[in-house]
Design a protein around this motif. Sequence first.
Motif, short mmCIF file in Angstrom:
data_model
loop_
_atom_site.label_atom_id
_atom_site.label_comp_id
_atom_site.label_asym_id
_atom_site.label_seq_id
_atom_site.Cartn_x
_atom_site.Cartn_y
_atom_site.Cartn_z
N THR A 1 0.83 -1.20 0.00
CA THR A 1 0.00 0.00 0.00
C THR A 1 0.87 1.25 0.00
O THR A 1 2.09 1.17 0.16
N VAL A 2 0.24 2.41 -0.16
CA VAL A 2 0.96 3.68 -0.20
C VAL A 2 1.77 3.88 1.09
O VAL A 2 2.88 4.36 1.08
N GLN A 3 1.18 3.45 2.22
CA GLN A 3 1.90 3.59 3.49
C GLN A 3 2.86 2.45 3.75
O GLN A 3 3.45 2.36 4.83
N GLY A 4 2.97 1.52 2.79
CA GLY A 4 3.96 0.46 2.92
C GLY A 4 3.48 -0.81 3.59
O GLY A 4 4.26 -1.71 3.86
N ALA A 5 2.17 -0.91 3.88
CA ALA A 5 1.65 -2.16 4.45
C ALA A 5 1.33 -3.15 3.32
O ALA A 5 1.40 -2.80 2.15
N THR A 6 1.01 -4.38 3.70
CA THR A 6 0.62 -5.37 2.71
C THR A 6 -0.90 -5.53 2.73
O THR A 6 -1.50 -5.59 3.80
N GLN A 7 -1.50 -5.54 1.56
CA GLN A 7 -2.95 -5.73 1.48
C GLN A 7 -3.24 -6.79 0.42
O GLN A 7 -2.68 -6.73 -0.67
N VAL A 8 -4.10 -7.74 0.78
CA VAL A 8 -4.49 -8.75 -0.19
C VAL A 8 -5.83 -8.34 -0.79
O VAL A 8 -6.81 -8.18 -0.08
N ILE A 9 -5.84 -8.13 -2.11
CA ILE A 9 -7.08 -7.72 -2.77
C ILE A 9 -7.73 -8.94 -3.42
O ILE A 9 -7.14 -9.54 -4.32
N PRO A 10 -8.93 -9.32 -2.96
CA PRO A 10 -9.56 -10.51 -3.52
C PRO A 10 -10.02 -10.28 -4.94
O PRO A 10 -10.25 -9.15 -5.37
N GLN A 11 -10.15 -11.36 -5.70
CA GLN A 11 -10.61 -11.30 -7.09
C GLN A 11 -11.67 -12.36 -7.29
O GLN A 11 -12.14 -12.95 -6.33
#
Lengths: 563, 199
Positions: free
Chosen positions: A210-220
Amino acid sequence: MTTQDFIQIILYFTLLIGLTPILGNFMFKVFTGEKHFLLPVFGRLERWTYSFSGINPEEESNWKSYTIHLLLFNLTGFIFLFLIQIFQAQMPLNPANLPNVSWHSAFNTSVSFMTNTNWQGYAGETTLSYFVQMIGLTVQNFVSAATGIAVLLALVRGLSRKSTDQLGSFWTDLTRSTLYVLLPLSILFSVVLVGQGVVQNFKTYETVQTVQGATQVIPQGPAASQIAIKQIGTNGGGYFNANSAHPFENPTPLSNFLEMLMILLIPAALTYTYGKMVGSTRQGWTIFTAMLILLLIGLSISLYAEYSSNAIFGKLPLMEGKETRFGITNSILWSTTTTAASNGSVNAMHDSLSPLAGMVAMINLMLGEVIFGGVGAGLYGMVIFVILTVFIAGLMVGRTPEYLGKKIQKFEVQMAIIAVLAPNLVILLFAALASVTAPGLTGLNNAGPHGLSEILYAYSSAAGNNGSAFAGLNANTVFYNLTLGAGMLIGRFGIIVPVLAIAGSMAKKNITPTSAGTFHTDNWLFLGLLIAVILIVGGLTHFPALSLGPISEHLLMNKGITF
Amino acid sequence: MKTLFLSIKIFFFFTVLTGILYPLLVTGIVQLTFPAQANGSLILKNNQVIGSELIGQRFDSIIYFSSRPSAIAYNPMPSGGSNFGLTNAKLKHSVDSIRSQFIIFNQLDNDTSIPAEMLFESASGLDPHISQKAALLQVDRIVKARNFNSDTRQQIIQGVKNMTEAPQLLFLGEERINVLVLNIELDKIATTNHTNTIN
């Protein structure tokens, strides 16, 4: 509320009323075998269905065979869906490597989707593979809705035919509802939804920095195709856990407006189809108007409750569990329509609604899902109330009650009473059980009267085959999965079987011609009686429980008391 | 028995039709017509995916516009809200503490009225939007943290106003601003201004 809020509401109902005769007339043509514009495109598919399955579309059946066909078809779907869940890990199309589903959750979900409830004890994105979502759930979204329409069609034939025991063919009704109504609308609507931002692909989940450097899992996933039919077929089971509050499931105000329109579109249009099939559109419009009035009463109370200040948060707009793009008005319009129709999808968390708005949602479920209700199911449920109303009116004037020229006798009234009692029994008995036992109480997310509301809502939702929830309740346990599963079965087939029995017995009767003594069922007097009967039956059954739940919560909230 | 076979066959037929062909057909159509949306409206920066325009991200840093409070801290696996009822003491407590944090964080007056969406958690936990008012309340704090001059401050305020989406088709839904897109824009402003200073 602003002028813009009112414009949205007015626009919504204007479109709904305008589309009712258009789609209603089209469905009339489809179900009576007249020519229509989709025949050249989908007619071949219909013939393939019959030749592949070995069905003679001309062969009709009596009410018992019709019921058996329906039950066997539903059983087949249930077993298939159950199996692919408990063996999910061995199936293809599972890029997130999700494990096998537990037996009790698989049981609950299979019953839920087969009965058009779409109650979800699981979270879609972390529980079910693309394979199960598509080949299991999407299919049930179609055929459970088509099953509802089939039952309605059998009932209409029972009412409009005379001196026969033939109610039509379940296979033909199922096939035509799916091919000419549900499938074309869903294809069209899926594409529109993707245009607004709903995802539709087979990619693996996207892991991003993410912009702040965290990890985000985006489902599909293939979401749009399932979301379209879950709105159109009053199913309501979300692709993602947050249902239509999820930005991938309902990205914009326009997608929201259209998804909301789809909730009521077919149930509303079926009243017109019904009128045409029984030979008087006035009969259809009378039922439509009764439904609309009940819906508008509920909507007004909910909006009033949500826009009122209270002793805990003062004048602060109640945005807990609501999305910025929808705001309060669109969240409440949705919560009212989705519970009136037995859709059950949500765009705001009902658990966090103000107590009275939550109560209106609950009452919509408790009245038997007859305010538009499920596809087909709402209208046949409403006809049950029509029969009761005619019976009560008959008692008052001392004449043999008649509906559409058919005498209402002991058997019909007995069956109607069973259909009314079955879901109410589920609500009261199971909710009482859950409120006094440890496995019931450990699932609660809120204390005080709101805790009771969570339990009451869950069983009302199951019995009404709605599927929405006060989602704080942790219902993915053996106790809740099994009791709610049983509740959905009773709420579905406890009505379908009596309705088909009524259809069978009505078909045998002769039609008495209208005379000066006929009690009319297409005027304002009847409409008032019908609404009164629905409210009295619902009120007498549920007021005590509601007064301990949402009503006392409302009173305590206005004293500033929290739990 | 005959009926059972028949129902298995027709069920199989509908499974293929509505469970396989229908989703594939829709996927085919939308991958041609709306490929960006169908694949998640992803945002790329230097060929790296940094998020989806539709899925909110957690912003709590002093140099960014904050997003709404989220019951799942913007982790979409799975999505959801708090499901607190209005009489739940935890909700009252949470709103009060978020309010005082927001006031301290943005150095606002104690009696500032804070837009409700900044105090309450969203339904999905992934709400990408806040109101324009909520964005404007945060501008001065960001300007200070990033050492921007008053021209840049004006530029940001103008940017917030330009990026605010009106209700769709004139009257559908609410006025809103996308926090992720806004913060990406903010970083761009910061980079251009930095380059200008060096030049």
